[in-house]
Scaffold this motif. Sequence first.
Motif, mmCIF file in Angstrom:
data_model
loop_
_atom_site.group_PDB
_atom_site.id
_atom_site.type_symbol
_atom_site.label_atom_id
_atom_site.label_comp_id
_atom_site.label_asym_id
_atom_site.label_seq_id
_atom_site.Cartn_x
_atom_site.Cartn_y
_atom_site.Cartn_z
ATOM 1 N N UNK A 38 0.872 -1.173 0.000
ATOM 2 C CA UNK A 38 0.000 0.000 0.000
ATOM 3 C C UNK A 38 0.909 1.222 0.000
ATOM 4 N N UNK A 39 0.621 2.178 -0.873
ATOM 5 C CA UNK A 39 1.514 3.322 -1.027
ATOM 6 C C UNK A 39 0.745 4.635 -1.012
ATOM 7 N N UNK A 40 1.451 5.703 -0.621
ATOM 8 C CA UNK A 40 0.966 7.059 -0.785
ATOM 9 C C UNK A 40 -0.169 7.471 0.132
ATOM 10 N N UNK A 41 -0.572 8.717 -0.060
ATOM 11 C CA UNK A 41 -1.701 9.299 0.666
ATOM 12 C C UNK A 41 -2.504 10.119 -0.330
ATOM 13 N N UNK A 42 -3.769 9.741 -0.528
ATOM 14 C CA UNK A 42 -4.594 10.343 -1.570
ATOM 15 C C UNK A 42 -5.953 10.740 -1.000
ATOM 16 N N UNK A 43 -6.495 11.811 -1.545
ATOM 17 C CA UNK A 43 -7.808 12.282 -1.105
ATOM 18 C C UNK A 43 -8.764 12.447 -2.281
ATOM 19 N N UNK A 44 -8.478 11.770 -3.385
ATOM 20 C CA UNK A 44 -9.337 11.874 -4.563
ATOM 21 C C UNK A 44 -10.704 11.258 -4.272
ATOM 22 N N UNK A 45 -11.775 11.880 -4.738
ATOM 23 C CA UNK A 45 -13.109 11.340 -4.474
ATOM 24 C C UNK A 45 -13.328 10.012 -5.187
ATOM 25 N N UNK A 46 -14.223 9.224 -4.651
ATOM 26 C CA UNK A 46 -14.543 7.931 -5.258
ATOM 27 C C UNK A 46 -15.448 8.146 -6.463
ATOM 28 N N UNK A 47 -14.999 7.678 -7.619
ATOM 29 C CA UNK A 47 -15.847 7.723 -8.812
ATOM 30 C C UNK A 47 -15.829 6.396 -9.558
ATOM 31 N N UNK A 48 -15.202 5.390 -8.931
ATOM 32 C CA UNK A 48 -15.240 4.034 -9.481
ATOM 33 C C UNK A 48 -15.789 3.117 -8.403
ATOM 34 N N UNK A 49 -17.018 2.693 -8.592
ATOM 35 C CA UNK A 49 -17.667 1.761 -7.665
ATOM 36 C C UNK A 49 -18.673 0.969 -8.480
ATOM 37 N N UNK A 50 -18.183 -0.032 -9.190
ATOM 38 C CA UNK A 50 -19.016 -0.802 -10.107
ATOM 39 C C UNK A 50 -20.068 -1.582 -9.322
#
Length: 265
Positions: free
Chosen positions: A161-173
Amino acid sequence: MKKLLLSIVLASASIGAQAAEILVTQFDSSPGYSNISNALNSLGHSVDIVDVRTGGTLASTLAGKSYDQVFLFDLTSTQYLNSTDTQALGNFWNSHRGLVVDTRSYGYHYQGTDPSEVALIQNVSDNFLLTSGGVWVGTDHDPAWTRNANPFLAEIGVDLVTGSFSDPVNFADPSSVLLSGVTPTDLWGGGQSVGQAPIGIQPNGIEMFIHFGHTRTDGSILPYISASFPLQGPPPTEPPPQPVPAPMPLLLIGIGLLAMRLARR
């Protein structure tokens, strides 16, 4: 094709009928451990919450009891597991090959009784029933909150597991077996600082698939939940072929019956 359809039906029907022995690791204090345990207990599973903050405890626990699933909830910024623990968990995974990595798992600390959080963790356990068991790895962002999870992933040959991200969820099939009964927007993690879960072909040869995350404008993928099985779930196991009587014994039986009829004349 008939055999394949039969195996799918049998596998689906067996999910609700099986009960698993599950270990949930406990690190620092949180209601999250009980939230996970309660969700899994409600399915009829037997769940042990084990404080593994002393090095070697996880290894001795796995050696002392037969478990089907382990939920490694890395809710801490301290590395508690030692090499003996990670090796023991790696050995466990070698015979229980399901794997789910959830980098927004701290939702079980912040809102663990939310119906969507409950459904998600139950779906993980359900699908582990189809993979002969498995390990759920619950983390947050790297490096502060992956100090026990990443050594385990390294042990089994899976990317960290890498990094720190705050991008919103837009992939939830919605076809994902992990998101059955889940309202993705209700899950904790969108807009929070979480890590990137591994996807693609791994160093150990398995493939990890995205089930929940973010797709960037350039088309690249930022996974927050990945699994060792695709959206439709673990592939069903073909039922063993039924033995077909060899032709020679049948021929001998026929000859014997004919001889008996002739003898009566």
